[in-house]
Design a protein around this motif. Structure first.
Motif, PDB file in Angstrom:
ATOM      1  N   TYR A  58      26.973  -1.833  12.282  1.00 56.82           N
ATOM      2  CA  TYR A  58      25.972  -0.810  11.970  1.00 56.82           C
ATOM      3  C   TYR A  58      26.616   0.582  11.939  1.00 56.82           C
ATOM      4  O   TYR A  58      26.344   1.383  11.038  1.00 56.82           O
ATOM      5  N   GLN A  59      27.472   0.850  12.903  1.00 57.15           N
ATOM      6  CA  GLN A  59      28.160   2.143  12.959  1.00 57.15           C
ATOM      7  C   GLN A  59      28.998   2.369  11.688  1.00 57.15           C
ATOM      8  O   GLN A  59      28.960   3.452  11.099  1.00 57.15           O
ATOM      9  N   ARG A  60      29.723   1.345  11.248  1.00 58.64           N
ATOM     10  CA  ARG A  60      30.519   1.460  10.015  1.00 58.64           C
ATOM     11  C   ARG A  60      29.614   1.662   8.803  1.00 58.64           C
ATOM     12  O   ARG A  60      29.912   2.480   7.924  1.00 58.64           O
ATOM     13  N   GLU A  61      28.502   0.929   8.753  1.00 58.77           N
ATOM     14  CA  GLU A  61      27.573   1.049   7.626  1.00 58.77           C
ATOM     15  C   GLU A  61      26.931   2.435   7.573  1.00 58.77           C
ATOM     16  O   GLU A  61      26.723   2.983   6.491  1.00 58.77           O
ATOM     17  N   VAL A  62      26.633   3.008   8.735  1.00 56.27           N
ATOM     18  CA  VAL A  62      26.065   4.357   8.766  1.00 56.27           C
ATOM     19  C   VAL A  62      27.093   5.368   8.259  1.00 56.27           C
ATOM     20  O   VAL A  62      26.751   6.280   7.497  1.00 56.27           O
ATOM     21  N   GLN A  63      28.341   5.203   8.643  1.00 58.61           N
ATOM     22  CA  GLN A  63      29.389   6.100   8.140  1.00 58.61           C
ATOM     23  C   GLN A  63      29.494   6.003   6.618  1.00 58.61           C
ATOM     24  O   GLN A  63      29.608   7.017   5.932  1.00 58.61           O
ATOM     25  N   ASP A  64      29.468   4.792   6.087  1.00 56.37           N
ATOM     26  CA  ASP A  64      29.506   4.594   4.629  1.00 56.37           C
ATOM     27  C   ASP A  64      28.296   5.241   3.965  1.00 56.37           C
ATOM     28  O   ASP A  64      28.398   5.862   2.911  1.00 56.37           O
ATOM     29  N   TYR A  65      27.141   5.088   4.597  1.00 58.37           N
ATOM     30  CA  TYR A  65      25.914   5.683   4.074  1.00 58.37           C
ATOM     31  C   TYR A  65      26.019   7.202   4.019  1.00 58.37           C
ATOM     32  O   TYR A  65      25.642   7.832   3.029  1.00 58.37           O
ATOM     33  N   LEU A  66      26.549   7.805   5.080  1.00 60.62           N
ATOM     34  CA  LEU A  66      26.701   9.256   5.110  1.00 60.62           C
ATOM     35  C   LEU A  66      27.632   9.750   4.007  1.00 60.62           C
ATOM     36  O   LEU A  66      27.355  10.760   3.359  1.00 60.62           O
ATOM     37  N   VAL A  67      28.717   9.044   3.780  1.00 66.54           N
ATOM     38  CA  VAL A  67      29.638   9.410   2.695  1.00 66.54           C
ATOM     39  C   VAL A  67      28.923   9.305   1.352  1.00 66.54           C
ATOM     40  O   VAL A  67      29.043  10.186   0.502  1.00 66.54           O
ATOM     41  N   CYS A  68      28.161   8.244   1.166  1.00 64.45           N
ATOM     42  CA  CYS A  68      27.433   8.041  -0.079  1.00 64.45           C
ATOM     43  C   CYS A  68      26.426   9.161  -0.317  1.00 64.45           C
ATOM     44  O   CYS A  68      26.338   9.721  -1.411  1.00 64.45           O
ATOM     45  N   VAL A  69      25.653   9.505   0.713  1.00 65.69           N
ATOM     46  CA  VAL A  69      24.650  10.559   0.582  1.00 65.69           C
ATOM     47  C   VAL A  69      25.319  11.900   0.292  1.00 65.69           C
ATOM     48  O   VAL A  69      24.860  12.671  -0.555  1.00 65.69           O
ATOM     49  N   GLU A  70      26.414  12.166   0.973  1.00 64.46           N
ATOM     50  CA  GLU A  70      27.147  13.414   0.726  1.00 64.46           C
ATOM     51  C   GLU A  70      27.638  13.472  -0.720  1.00 64.46           C
ATOM     52  O   GLU A  70      27.510  14.491  -1.389  1.00 64.46           O
ATOM     53  N   ASN A  71      28.179  12.362  -1.197  1.00 61.92           N
ATOM     54  CA  ASN A  71      28.668  12.327  -2.576  1.00 61.92           C
ATOM     55  C   ASN A  71      27.531  12.466  -3.584  1.00 61.92           C
ATOM     56  O   ASN A  71      27.686  13.111  -4.620  1.00 61.92           O
ATOM     57  N   ALA A  72      26.385  11.883  -3.278  1.00 66.42           N
ATOM     58  CA  ALA A  72      25.223  12.020  -4.157  1.00 66.42           C
ATOM     59  C   ALA A  72      24.782  13.477  -4.211  1.00 66.42           C
ATOM     60  O   ALA A  72      24.432  13.991  -5.285  1.00 66.42           O
ATOM     61  N   ALA A  73      24.806  14.152  -3.076  1.00 65.59           N
ATOM     62  CA  ALA A  73      24.440  15.572  -3.035  1.00 65.59           C
ATOM     63  C   ALA A  73      25.438  16.401  -3.827  1.00 65.59           C
ATOM     64  O   ALA A  73      25.059  17.309  -4.578  1.00 65.59           O
ATOM     65  N   VAL A  74      26.715  16.101  -3.683  1.00 62.14           N
ATOM     66  CA  VAL A  74      27.747  16.811  -4.439  1.00 62.14           C
ATOM     67  C   VAL A  74      27.551  16.595  -5.937  1.00 62.14           C
ATOM     68  O   VAL A  74      27.624  17.536  -6.729  1.00 62.14           O
ATOM     69  N   ASP A  75      27.264  15.363  -6.335  1.00 63.52           N
ATOM     70  CA  ASP A  75      27.014  15.072  -7.752  1.00 63.52           C
ATOM     71  C   ASP A  75      25.818  15.862  -8.273  1.00 63.52           C
ATOM     72  O   ASP A  75      25.852  16.404  -9.382  1.00 63.52           O
TER      73      ASP A  75
END
Length: 94
Positions: A58-75
Protein backbone atom coordinates in the motif's frame (compact mmCIF):
# COMPACT_ATOMS: atom_id res chain seq x y z
CA UNK A 1 -1.77 52.82 -22.50
CA UNK A 2 -1.74 50.14 -25.21
CA UNK A 3 1.33 47.92 -25.39
CA UNK A 4 2.21 46.43 -28.78
CA UNK A 5 1.42 42.71 -29.02
CA UNK A 6 5.01 41.82 -29.97
CA UNK A 7 6.30 43.22 -26.68
CA UNK A 8 3.58 41.48 -24.69
CA UNK A 9 4.23 38.17 -26.46
CA UNK A 10 7.97 38.36 -25.81
CA UNK A 11 7.52 39.33 -22.18
CA UNK A 12 4.67 36.93 -21.53
CA UNK A 13 6.23 33.75 -22.94
CA UNK A 14 6.00 31.27 -20.09
CA UNK A 15 8.21 28.29 -19.51
CA UNK A 16 6.75 24.81 -19.26
CA UNK A 17 7.05 22.99 -15.98
CA UNK A 18 9.26 19.93 -16.20
CA UNK A 19 7.92 16.52 -15.35
CA UNK A 20 10.14 13.69 -14.07
CA UNK A 21 7.94 10.77 -15.09
CA UNK A 22 5.51 10.05 -17.88
CA UNK A 23 1.81 10.52 -17.16
CA UNK A 24 -0.26 7.53 -18.18
CA UNK A 25 -3.64 9.26 -18.33
CA UNK A 26 -5.23 7.79 -15.20
CA UNK A 27 -4.09 7.75 -11.59
CA UNK A 28 -5.21 4.74 -9.55
CA UNK A 29 -5.83 5.68 -5.92
CA UNK A 30 -5.06 2.62 -3.80
CA UNK A 31 -7.33 1.44 -1.00
CA UNK A 32 -5.97 0.76 2.43
CA UNK A 33 -5.37 -2.90 3.20
CA UNK A 34 -8.39 -4.69 4.59
CA UNK A 35 -6.35 -6.19 7.40
CA UNK A 36 -5.85 -2.82 9.14
CA UNK A 37 -9.64 -2.38 9.52
CA UNK A 38 -10.05 -5.56 11.57
CA UNK A 39 -10.38 -5.44 15.35
CA UNK A 40 -8.15 -7.05 17.94
CA UNK A 41 -4.67 -8.46 17.77
CA UNK A 42 -3.31 -10.59 14.96
CA UNK A 43 -4.22 -14.24 15.34
CA UNK A 44 -0.72 -15.50 14.54
CA UNK A 45 2.62 -14.62 12.98
CA UNK A 46 1.41 -15.46 9.48
CA UNK A 47 -1.50 -13.00 9.72
CA UNK A 48 0.86 -10.35 11.11
CA UNK A 49 3.41 -10.82 8.29
CA UNK A 50 0.69 -10.95 5.64
CA UNK A 51 -0.78 -7.66 6.84
CA UNK A 52 2.68 -6.12 7.09
CA UNK A 53 3.34 -7.01 3.43
CA UNK A 54 -0.03 -5.54 2.47
CA UNK A 55 0.79 -2.29 4.27
CA UNK A 56 4.21 -2.12 2.58
CA UNK A 57 2.55 -2.73 -0.80
CA UNK A 58 0.00 0.00 0.00
CA UNK A 59 2.83 2.39 0.87
CA UNK A 60 4.49 1.77 -2.53
CA UNK A 61 1.15 2.18 -4.34
CA UNK A 62 0.49 5.49 -2.57
CA UNK A 63 3.93 6.75 -3.63
CA UNK A 64 3.17 5.75 -7.24
CA UNK A 65 -0.20 7.47 -6.97
CA UNK A 66 1.39 10.69 -5.72
CA UNK A 67 3.85 10.71 -8.62
CA UNK A 68 1.00 10.12 -11.05
CA UNK A 69 -1.13 12.93 -9.60
CA UNK A 70 1.84 15.30 -9.62
CA UNK A 71 2.55 14.46 -13.25
CA UNK A 72 -1.11 14.94 -14.17
CA UNK A 73 -1.02 18.38 -12.53
CA UNK A 74 2.17 19.26 -14.40
CA UNK A 75 0.58 18.14 -17.68
CA UNK A 76 -2.50 20.29 -16.98
CA UNK A 77 -0.37 23.34 -16.17
CA UNK A 78 1.75 22.81 -19.29
CA UNK A 79 -1.38 22.64 -21.44
CA UNK A 80 -2.64 25.94 -20.01
CA UNK A 81 0.79 27.53 -20.53
CA UNK A 82 0.84 26.32 -24.14
CA UNK A 83 -2.57 27.89 -24.76
CA UNK A 84 -1.48 31.14 -23.14
CA UNK A 85 1.75 31.29 -25.14
CA UNK A 86 -0.18 30.56 -28.34
CA UNK A 87 -2.51 33.48 -27.68
CA UNK A 88 0.40 35.71 -26.62
CA UNK A 89 2.17 34.97 -29.94
CA UNK A 90 -1.00 35.91 -31.79
CA UNK A 91 -1.46 32.50 -33.43
CA UNK A 92 -4.79 32.02 -35.19
CA UNK A 93 -5.59 28.56 -33.84
CA UNK A 94 -4.76 27.75 -30.25
Amino acid sequence: MIIPLAIVAAAAELTLVSSTAQFSGYCYEPSEPYCVREFGEFMDEYEFQDCRRAVERYQREVQDYLVCVENAAVDAVNEVIEKFNCRARGDSFC
